[in-house]
Design a protein around this motif. Structure first.
Motif, PDB file in Angstrom:
ATOM      1  N   ILE A  52      39.922  45.250  37.203  1.00  0.00           N
ATOM      2  CA  ILE A  52      40.366  44.612  38.452  1.00  0.00           C
ATOM      3  C   ILE A  52      40.835  43.186  38.175  1.00  0.00           C
ATOM      4  O   ILE A  52      41.879  42.749  38.669  1.00  0.00           O
ATOM      5  N   SER A  53      40.090  42.462  37.378  1.00  0.00           N
ATOM      6  CA  SER A  53      40.436  41.078  37.076  1.00  0.00           C
ATOM      7  C   SER A  53      41.744  40.986  36.291  1.00  0.00           C
ATOM      8  O   SER A  53      42.595  40.144  36.585  1.00  0.00           O
ATOM      9  N   ILE A  54      41.911  41.847  35.310  1.00  0.00           N
ATOM     10  CA  ILE A  54      43.142  41.837  34.519  1.00  0.00           C
ATOM     11  C   ILE A  54      44.351  42.191  35.387  1.00  0.00           C
ATOM     12  O   ILE A  54      45.417  41.597  35.254  1.00  0.00           O
ATOM     13  N   LEU A  55      44.182  43.153  36.290  1.00  0.00           N
ATOM     14  CA  LEU A  55      45.297  43.569  37.143  1.00  0.00           C
ATOM     15  C   LEU A  55      45.688  42.511  38.176  1.00  0.00           C
ATOM     16  O   LEU A  55      46.857  42.367  38.502  1.00  0.00           O
ATOM     17  N   ARG A  59      43.140  33.260  40.077  1.00  0.00           N
ATOM     18  CA  ARG A  59      43.076  31.841  39.689  1.00  0.00           C
ATOM     19  C   ARG A  59      41.647  31.336  39.818  1.00  0.00           C
ATOM     20  O   ARG A  59      41.232  30.437  39.096  1.00  0.00           O
ATOM     21  N   ALA A  60      40.906  31.906  40.754  1.00  0.00           N
ATOM     22  CA  ALA A  60      39.523  31.492  40.981  1.00  0.00           C
ATOM     23  C   ALA A  60      38.673  32.705  41.350  1.00  0.00           C
ATOM     24  O   ALA A  60      39.134  33.588  42.070  1.00  0.00           O
ATOM     25  N   CYS A  74      32.920  39.786  31.982  1.00  0.00           N
ATOM     26  CA  CYS A  74      33.954  40.805  32.208  1.00  0.00           C
ATOM     27  C   CYS A  74      35.054  40.275  33.127  1.00  0.00           C
ATOM     28  O   CYS A  74      36.242  40.450  32.857  1.00  0.00           O
ATOM     29  N   LEU A  75      34.664  39.623  34.200  1.00  0.00           N
ATOM     30  CA  LEU A  75      35.635  39.085  35.148  1.00  0.00           C
ATOM     31  C   LEU A  75      36.482  37.971  34.530  1.00  0.00           C
ATOM     32  O   LEU A  75      37.682  37.859  34.807  1.00  0.00           O
ATOM     33  N   ALA A  76      35.884  37.147  33.690  1.00  0.00           N
ATOM     34  CA  ALA A  76      36.592  36.020  33.085  1.00  0.00           C
ATOM     35  C   ALA A  76      37.755  36.468  32.206  1.00  0.00           C
ATOM     36  O   ALA A  76      38.725  35.727  32.024  1.00  0.00           O
TER      37      ALA A  76
END
Length: 120
Positions: A52-55, A59-60, A74-76
Motif C-alpha cells: 500500500i505504501s509503495i503504491l 508524503r506523511a 514496512c510503511l517507511a
C-alpha cells in the motif's frame, strides 16, 4: 472452517514473496523481549502495508501504536522522497526495541518515534 483459515494463511505466507533480514531479526527479538509477541504485524500484514505504501507514495504517515516497529519499517519503504513517518508508542520498553531497529534500517532519518500517550 479452521482448516480453511489455516490453508488461506499458509497460502498467503508462501506467496507473499516478502523476505527481509532486518524484519526477520526484529520478529525474533520481539518474541524474545516482549510478553505479547502476537501483537507483531508479521510477514503477511507487513507485506500488505508495504505494498500500500509503495503504491501510494505517501508524503506523511501517522502511526498510533508502534509496538516494536515492524509495521513502521514496512510503511517507511514506500514513503515519497523527503517523506516522514511519525509513530507513537506508549510503552518505553517496546519503543526501545523499535528505536534500535529503526537506527539499523535505511529509514532512520524518515521515522520519528515519540514515546507517550497519543491522547496527550
Amino acid at each position: 472452517m479452521q482448516d480453511l483459515i489455516t490453508s488461506l494463511y499458509n497460502y498467503a505466507d508462501r506467496h507473499s514473496g516478502f523476505d527481509d533480514a532486518l524484519l526477520n531479526e526484529l520478529e525474533r527479538a520481539t518474541h524474545l523481549r516482549t510478553l505479547a509477541p502476537r501483537m507483531l504485524s508479521g510477514r503477511i500484514q507487513g507485506a500488505f502495508l508495504q505494498l500500500i505504501s509503495i503504491l501510494t507514495k505517501p508524503r506523511a504517515i501517522l502511526e498510533i501504536g508502534t509496538f516494536t516497529g515492524y509495521s513502521a519499517l514496512c510503511l517507511a519503504k514506500g514513503l515519497e522522497k523527503g517523506g516522514q513517518l511519525i509513530t507513537l508508542e506508549l510503552n518505553p520498553e517496546h519503543a526501545l526495541i523499535a528505536s534500535e531497529f529503526f537506527a539499523r534500517s535505511g529509514h532512520a532519518k524518515e521515522i520519528q518515534l515519540y514515546v507517550g500517550n497519543a491522547k496527550a
